[in-house]
Design a protein around this motif. Structure first.
Motif, mmCIF file in Angstrom:
data_model
loop_
_atom_site.group_PDB
_atom_site.id
_atom_site.type_symbol
_atom_site.label_atom_id
_atom_site.label_comp_id
_atom_site.label_asym_id
_atom_site.label_seq_id
_atom_site.Cartn_x
_atom_site.Cartn_y
_atom_site.Cartn_z
ATOM 1 N N VAL A 1 0.870 -1.185 0.000
ATOM 2 C CA VAL A 1 0.000 0.000 0.000
ATOM 3 C C VAL A 1 0.898 1.223 0.000
ATOM 4 O O VAL A 1 1.655 1.436 0.945
ATOM 5 C CB VAL A 1 -0.898 0.014 1.254
ATOM 6 C CG1 VAL A 1 -1.650 1.323 1.368
ATOM 7 C CG2 VAL A 1 -1.876 -1.157 1.215
ATOM 8 N N GLU A 2 0.835 1.999 -1.073
ATOM 9 C CA GLU A 2 1.791 3.107 -1.190
ATOM 10 C C GLU A 2 1.255 4.402 -0.589
ATOM 11 O O GLU A 2 1.991 5.135 0.035
ATOM 12 C CB GLU A 2 2.182 3.300 -2.645
ATOM 13 C CG GLU A 2 3.072 2.152 -3.133
ATOM 14 C CD GLU A 2 3.429 2.269 -4.594
ATOM 15 O OE1 GLU A 2 4.361 3.008 -4.905
ATOM 16 O OE2 GLU A 2 2.779 1.612 -5.414
ATOM 17 N N GLU A 3 -0.018 4.670 -0.793
ATOM 18 C CA GLU A 3 -0.581 5.904 -0.232
ATOM 19 C C GLU A 3 -1.638 5.510 0.796
ATOM 20 O O GLU A 3 -2.815 5.345 0.472
ATOM 21 C CB GLU A 3 -1.194 6.760 -1.341
ATOM 22 C CG GLU A 3 -0.141 7.309 -2.288
ATOM 23 C CD GLU A 3 -0.760 8.057 -3.451
ATOM 24 O OE1 GLU A 3 -1.799 8.722 -3.259
ATOM 25 O OE2 GLU A 3 -0.213 7.947 -4.547
ATOM 26 N N THR A 4 -1.175 5.388 2.014
ATOM 27 C CA THR A 4 -2.010 4.781 3.052
ATOM 28 C C THR A 4 -3.305 5.551 3.291
ATOM 29 O O THR A 4 -4.368 4.938 3.405
ATOM 30 C CB THR A 4 -1.211 4.667 4.362
ATOM 31 O OG1 THR A 4 0.006 3.992 4.064
ATOM 32 C CG2 THR A 4 -1.967 3.877 5.400
ATOM 33 N N ASP A 5 -3.217 6.861 3.373
ATOM 34 C CA ASP A 5 -4.424 7.637 3.701
ATOM 35 C C ASP A 5 -5.506 7.453 2.635
ATOM 36 O O ASP A 5 -6.680 7.238 2.952
ATOM 37 C CB ASP A 5 -4.088 9.122 3.867
ATOM 38 C CG ASP A 5 -3.292 9.374 5.140
ATOM 39 O OD1 ASP A 5 -3.263 8.467 5.992
ATOM 40 O OD2 ASP A 5 -2.699 10.446 5.278
ATOM 41 N N ALA A 6 -5.107 7.538 1.377
ATOM 42 C CA ALA A 6 -6.075 7.361 0.288
ATOM 43 C C ALA A 6 -6.621 5.927 0.295
ATOM 44 O O ALA A 6 -7.813 5.696 0.043
ATOM 45 C CB ALA A 6 -5.410 7.661 -1.048
ATOM 46 N N TRP A 7 -5.755 4.985 0.605
ATOM 47 C CA TRP A 7 -6.168 3.580 0.634
ATOM 48 C C TRP A 7 -7.221 3.370 1.729
ATOM 49 O O TRP A 7 -8.220 2.667 1.526
ATOM 50 C CB TRP A 7 -4.936 2.712 0.875
ATOM 51 C CG TRP A 7 -5.158 1.246 0.693
ATOM 52 C CD1 TRP A 7 -5.031 0.533 -0.459
ATOM 53 C CD2 TRP A 7 -5.545 0.311 1.704
ATOM 54 N NE1 TRP A 7 -5.307 -0.788 -0.225
ATOM 55 C CE2 TRP A 7 -5.626 -0.961 1.079
ATOM 56 C CE3 TRP A 7 -5.822 0.413 3.061
ATOM 57 C CZ2 TRP A 7 -5.976 -2.107 1.776
ATOM 58 C CZ3 TRP A 7 -6.165 -0.728 3.758
ATOM 59 C CH2 TRP A 7 -6.247 -1.971 3.119
ATOM 60 N N ILE A 8 -6.992 3.993 2.873
ATOM 61 C CA ILE A 8 -7.951 3.870 3.981
ATOM 62 C C ILE A 8 -9.309 4.456 3.579
ATOM 63 O O ILE A 8 -10.364 3.866 3.834
ATOM 64 C CB ILE A 8 -7.380 4.552 5.252
ATOM 65 C CG1 ILE A 8 -6.265 3.678 5.838
ATOM 66 C CG2 ILE A 8 -8.473 4.821 6.287
ATOM 67 C CD1 ILE A 8 -5.468 4.354 6.939
ATOM 68 N N GLU A 9 -9.264 5.608 2.930
ATOM 69 C CA GLU A 9 -10.531 6.219 2.490
ATOM 70 C C GLU A 9 -11.238 5.320 1.482
ATOM 71 O O GLU A 9 -12.466 5.186 1.503
ATOM 72 C CB GLU A 9 -10.278 7.611 1.893
ATOM 73 C CG GLU A 9 -9.766 8.641 2.895
ATOM 74 C CD GLU A 9 -10.624 8.760 4.147
ATOM 75 O OE1 GLU A 9 -11.857 8.669 4.044
ATOM 76 O OE2 GLU A 9 -10.050 8.920 5.254
ATOM 77 N N ALA A 10 -10.468 4.703 0.582
ATOM 78 C CA ALA A 10 -11.067 3.806 -0.410
ATOM 79 C C ALA A 10 -11.684 2.584 0.273
ATOM 80 O O ALA A 10 -12.748 2.098 -0.126
ATOM 81 C CB ALA A 10 -10.004 3.358 -1.422
ATOM 82 N N HIS A 11 -11.027 2.100 1.301
ATOM 83 C CA HIS A 11 -11.528 0.962 2.084
ATOM 84 C C HIS A 11 -12.891 1.318 2.680
ATOM 85 O O HIS A 11 -13.857 0.544 2.601
ATOM 86 C CB HIS A 11 -10.504 0.659 3.184
ATOM 87 C CG HIS A 11 -10.664 -0.646 3.874
ATOM 88 N ND1 HIS A 11 -11.765 -0.966 4.628
ATOM 89 C CD2 HIS A 11 -9.853 -1.728 3.942
ATOM 90 C CE1 HIS A 11 -11.604 -2.188 5.139
ATOM 91 N NE2 HIS A 11 -10.464 -2.673 4.722
ATOM 92 N N ILE A 12 -12.952 2.517 3.243
ATOM 93 C CA ILE A 12 -14.206 2.975 3.863
ATOM 94 C C ILE A 12 -15.287 3.148 2.790
ATOM 95 O O ILE A 12 -16.442 2.754 2.984
ATOM 96 C CB ILE A 12 -13.973 4.293 4.638
ATOM 97 C CG1 ILE A 12 -13.054 4.030 5.847
ATOM 98 C CG2 ILE A 12 -15.291 4.918 5.089
ATOM 99 C CD1 ILE A 12 -12.550 5.277 6.529
ATOM 100 N N GLN A 13 -14.884 3.708 1.650
ATOM 101 C CA GLN A 13 -15.847 3.951 0.569
ATOM 102 C C GLN A 13 -16.493 2.641 0.105
ATOM 103 O O GLN A 13 -17.712 2.563 -0.083
ATOM 104 C CB GLN A 13 -15.118 4.623 -0.598
ATOM 105 C CG GLN A 13 -16.029 5.151 -1.680
ATOM 106 C CD GLN A 13 -15.238 5.841 -2.782
ATOM 107 O OE1 GLN A 13 -14.249 5.329 -3.278
ATOM 108 N NE2 GLN A 13 -15.688 7.017 -3.166
ATOM 109 N N LEU A 14 -15.669 1.620 -0.040
ATOM 110 C CA LEU A 14 -16.215 0.332 -0.481
ATOM 111 C C LEU A 14 -17.134 -0.259 0.597
ATOM 112 O O LEU A 14 -18.214 -0.785 0.294
ATOM 113 C CB LEU A 14 -15.071 -0.646 -0.798
ATOM 114 C CG LEU A 14 -15.542 -2.002 -1.330
ATOM 115 C CD1 LEU A 14 -16.121 -1.860 -2.737
ATOM 116 C CD2 LEU A 14 -14.405 -3.023 -1.334
#
Lengths: 294, 305
Positions: free
Chosen positions: A202-215
């Motif tokens: 996971v390279e951009e953790t903050d964006a990845w976390i937001e994407a996780h929440i979005q899904l």
């Protein structure tokens, strides 16, 4: 006819990786849809689907990212084998059951011949997703990753990647969930693939976390087939916060292990290359290196 | 009289770790309660407190894990100086502020004067950040904190006679945070002081993750609303759940990435070693090395977070 598709952001990556793999696996008459990436990954992939859907003789669409290299000469035969079951909607080279969210690899993994090739530390290869003991294909799973998706004609003509998932990450898990929701199967077949990727998952953790929440929001907190979580949001939050802190502690353990495991090797190498003999013979090694280069 | 206590499940570990440290730090006349563990750490520690509470001359009780080795010979004078403030009830050598859960190290750690001595990979030491004051970061300081690392706890006589570890919380995890919260709820102080210890333990911090997770939840439930910050986060329960699940998976991904990095770097170093050993330079200079054998390597000395 089995078609191939790729959305290209970095032409060099396509030329070195996806392109040669497609050339290896494609059959005479295979259509190859190579498009410039546009907007999100979902948008680009949907354009490829639109093009592939026009082929009346379409047997499957092999959709891959530019950093995925197919190393399987028999890929088309393997795909046909998997699609002999008419309920199969999507095929991958690796996948998992018990998938809770974007991090599909936290589920129970089934893996084909998937190699992770990296450039860091002089480069090398690892078995991909090998931190858990993986099952062997063929197997029905809940999700397969987006770096290689083989779609049945039904999937190509009936579904689209959700462009509403603006952050992109998790589009593959979402697509697989919709395939299953439509009563079709997601399977892993024994496909051989090299994924050219950095070691960092996971390279951009903050964006990845937001994407996780979005899904998670899209699926109202629970993907179809996901392991049960407490129905009460408070209990679920308490548990998740505890699991998060446990995972962060696991990270500290990994950092400690990294230092402990690497230090003796680094020390040994330093000790060897600091010896008088090694230093005295340095001109010899330089000479040899020059000789090899010339 | 400053007493010492330890709850023992493995006498061999106690003999090699805790006992030498207690011998170093204790004064003539110090009582030493080296008792076999009875059930949970909560219950075992309460047994130590019960024993010490009966001593009229008690100045403090130092409780150490069986795998913790005190290395400060002047510990007793440090304790007396710290307990000169009558509000101080609990002292340690590692602690933090801004703590929200039993993962106290996720707070802002103010002092961490210990070494994690491990046996894996040939053994070595991981130095926490204030083990050496000369290398310590600017935020390292002694003083009041919200919680302590429980591997070494020094209790005032008031704490020994008034408080007890909460045996309803489980088997092991969270005993230290819960006890610190009890101290603070009673209006007393939890502080760090300038002494050091070696924690002899494996690199894996959470070998029993499920038990730890259960304890995390129980302690959060017990203290939510009673002590500011504990069990608290922004947002609705739904928002908290979804965010924590995302952060959990992100952390796991970092751990996986680190494992991959270890594998890649190990391969690189092993390749470099093999190449060096196989080189003509190395082979033809073998006689030279016979005359200049290097001294045995000292223990690896690393720095933890």
């Amino acid at each position: 006819m089995i078609a191939f598709g790729c959305a290209v952001e970095e032409p060099d990556a396509y030329r070195d990786r996806a392109g040669p793999g497609i050339a290896l696996a494609a059959e005479p008459g295979s259509a190859v849809h190579v498009l410039a990436a546009t907007g999100s990954e979902c948008r680009s992939y949907n354009l490829v689907l639109d093009q592939a859907a026009r082929h009346d003789d379409l047997e499957a669409l092999v959709l891959l990212d530019e950093n995925t290299e197919i190393t399987d000469r028999d890929l088309c035969a393997n795909v046909r084998g998997a699609l002999a079951d008419p309920d199969v909607g999507v095929i991958g080279c690796v996948g998992a059951t018990a998938v809770e969210g974007v991090a599909w690899w936290e589920g129970e993994i089934t893996r084909g011949r998937v190699v992770h090739r990296y450039r860091e530390y002089g480069g090398g290869e690892l078995d991909a997703f090998a931190w858990e003991r993986a099952g062997a294909p063929p197997a029905e799973v809940e999700a397969v990753p987006g770096f290689l998706l083989v779609l049945s004609p039904w999937a190509v003509r009936s579904l689209r990647f959700d462009e509403g998932l603006r952050l992109g990450t998790g589009f593959d898990v979402d697509f697989c969930a919709r395939v299953r929701q439509a009563g079709r199967k997601v399977v892993v077949a024994d496909l051989a693939v090299v994924g050219h990727r950095p070691l960092e998952l996971v390279e951009e953790t903050d964006a990845w976390i937001e994407a996780h929440i979005q899904l998670a929001e899209k699926w109202d907190g629970r993907l179809p087939g996901a392991p049960p979580r407490p129905a009460d949001w408070k209990a679920r939050a308490r548990r998740a916060e505890a699991e998060r802190d446990a995972a962060q502690t696991l990270v500290f353990s990994s950092y400690s292990r990294r230092e402990a495991q690497l230090l003796p090797l680094e020390r040994e190498l330093t000790a060897m290359t600091r010896t008088l003999g090694w230093r005295l013979t340095e001109p010899l090694r330089r000479l040899n290196a020059l000789r090899r280069r010339s | 009289m400053i007493a010492f206590g330890s709850s023992i499940t493995r006498p061999d570990v106690y003999r090699t770790c805790a006992e030498p440290g207690i011998r170093l730090a204790a004064e003539p006349g110090s009582a030493v309660y080296d008792l076999p563990a009875i059930g949970s750490i909560f219950r075992s520690y309460n047994a130590l407190l019960d024993r010490a509470a009966g001593r009229d001359d008690l100045e403090a009780l130092v409780i150490v894990h069986q795998d913790a080795e005190l290395v400060s010979a002047e510990l007793c004078s440090t304790i007396r100086a710290t307990l000169a403030d009558p509000d101080v009830a609990l002292i340690g050598c590692a602690g933090a502020i801004g703590v929200r859960s039993i993962a106290w190290w996720e707070g802002s750690v103010t002092l961490s004067s210990f070494v994690n001595r491990y046996e894996e990979h040939g053994g070595g030491d991981l130095h926490a950040f204030s083990w050496n004051w000369g290398d310590a970061p600017p935020y390292a300081r002694t003083g009041e904190v919200e919680t302590l690392d429980g591997f070494v706890l020094v209790l005032s006589p008031w704490a020994v006679r008034t408080l007890r570890f909460d045996e309803t919380l489980g088997a092991f995890h969270g005993y230290d945070l819960d006890f610190c919260l009890q101290v603070r709820e009673a209006g007393r102080k939890v502080v760090t002081a300038d002494f050091r210890a070696i924690h002899h333990r494996p690199l894996e911090m959470l070998p029993d993750a499920d038990e730890w997770i259960d304890a995390h939840v129980r302690v959060a439930e017990k203290w939510d609303g009673r002590m500011p910050g504990i069990g608290h986060a922004e947002g609705t329960w739904r928002e908290r759940a979804l965010r924590a699940e995302a952060e959990r998976d992100a952390a796991r991904a970092v751990a996986h990435s680190t494992d991959l990095e270890i594998e890649a770097r190990t391969a690189m170093l092993e390749h470099a070693l093999a190449e060096t050993r196989g080189s003509i330079s190395w082979r033809i200079t073998a006689p030279l090395r016979l005359f200049g054998r290097a001294a045995p390597a000292e223990r690896p000395r690393l720095r933890a977070r």
